[in-house]
Design a protein around this motif. Sequence first.
Motif, PDB file in Angstrom:
ATOM      1  N   CYS A 206      42.020  48.437  37.590  1.00  0.00           N
ATOM      2  CA  CYS A 206      41.443  48.249  36.250  1.00  0.00           C
ATOM      3  C   CYS A 206      41.491  49.539  35.446  1.00  0.00           C
ATOM      4  O   CYS A 206      41.848  49.534  34.263  1.00  0.00           O
ATOM      5  CB  CYS A 206      40.002  47.750  36.356  1.00  0.00           C
ATOM      6  SG  CYS A 206      39.830  46.118  37.103  1.00  0.00           S
ATOM      7  N   THR A 215      35.375  50.914  34.442  1.00  0.00           N
ATOM      8  CA  THR A 215      35.074  49.923  35.470  1.00  0.00           C
ATOM      9  C   THR A 215      34.345  50.572  36.646  1.00  0.00           C
ATOM     10  O   THR A 215      34.782  51.604  37.168  1.00  0.00           O
ATOM     11  CB  THR A 215      36.366  49.264  35.972  1.00  0.00           C
ATOM     12  OG1 THR A 215      36.988  48.565  34.898  1.00  0.00           O
ATOM     13  CG2 THR A 215      36.078  48.285  37.111  1.00  0.00           C
ATOM     14  N   ALA A 218      34.949  45.683  40.731  1.00  0.00           N
ATOM     15  CA  ALA A 218      35.854  44.614  40.302  1.00  0.00           C
ATOM     16  C   ALA A 218      36.070  43.645  41.448  1.00  0.00           C
ATOM     17  O   ALA A 218      36.046  44.026  42.622  1.00  0.00           O
ATOM     18  CB  ALA A 218      37.189  45.185  39.836  1.00  0.00           C
ATOM     19  N   ALA A 232      36.208  42.700  35.896  1.00  0.00           N
ATOM     20  CA  ALA A 232      35.835  44.117  35.937  1.00  0.00           C
ATOM     21  C   ALA A 232      34.437  44.307  35.374  1.00  0.00           C
ATOM     22  O   ALA A 232      34.133  43.834  34.274  1.00  0.00           O
ATOM     23  CB  ALA A 232      36.835  44.950  35.142  1.00  0.00           C
ATOM     24  N   ILE A 241      40.456  40.866  33.342  1.00  0.00           N
ATOM     25  CA  ILE A 241      41.676  41.675  33.337  1.00  0.00           C
ATOM     26  C   ILE A 241      42.773  40.846  33.992  1.00  0.00           C
ATOM     27  O   ILE A 241      42.540  40.224  35.032  1.00  0.00           O
ATOM     28  CB  ILE A 241      41.497  42.987  34.133  1.00  0.00           C
ATOM     29  CG1 ILE A 241      40.303  43.807  33.605  1.00  0.00           C
ATOM     30  CG2 ILE A 241      42.785  43.812  34.095  1.00  0.00           C
ATOM     31  CD1 ILE A 241      40.469  44.316  32.194  1.00  0.00           C
TER      32      ILE A 241
END
Length: 269
Positions: A206, A215, A218, A232, A241
């Motif tokens: 990310c 981030t 995630a 994220a 994402i």
Amino acid sequence: GYTAQPVTRRHASPRRAEEEPLYDPAVATPNHAERARTLVEQLATGALSTLAREPAGHPYGSFVTFAMSGAAPVFLLSELAEHTRNLRADPRASLLVAEPGEGDPLARSRVTLHGPCRPIARGGDAQARAAYLAVHPNAAYYADFADFHFWQLTVEAIRFIGGFGRMSWVSRAAWDAAEPDPLAPHAAAILDHMNRDHAEVMVKYCRAFSKATDTTSATMTGVDRYGFELSAMTAAGPRPIRLAFPQPLSTPDEVRTELVALAHKARTG
């Protein structure tokens, strides 16, 4: 082929739709025809709607088992069933299949296939028989009973809903041309492995390959032949994402190789 579509259904909501994506919105993504074909290939039960004889003309819904023979669903129906009697009088029908799972059911995918459903003549049903019994092997012992026949729904119209904000009518040409995603049978195992063993790597994905540079954690929420999707956790909350593979993939080993390469690239810049 493929086109860009909105990202995963887990984030498809009115509020999310107004936010600027933190990833390239042109990233390669399965189109609606591919998503629809993938969904129906994974399922074996659905709701068959026919036109009732009594009360005349009303929709009649039945729970049925089915299998896909090419681009067409096939059924093994008893002549004693009400839906069979309805179809004998009027072949117009639709089949609804819905993605199972937890949480809000309206956030999950479903497909409705419309068209005439007609019996397949005995002796010409080898393909339908093989497709159906591969999915429902226990039906083999009654498949040849005199009051059971294989039926096929000829798909003429397709409605796909992929959750909130993702829906369309899929053309018959696109439906016929689409291929189910080869990674679909392996997706759950890939997600489980990545989320259980590689949480830190997904944060790096990310930060390195999207605008979500803040981030903190995630999770991988989806994977397909063209790429994968992440949720994220950012200062603004969870954001979707999507990242693409360099080329379409077809096996878990190919996915593993690409994810390792992406991890190396994320670490080294």
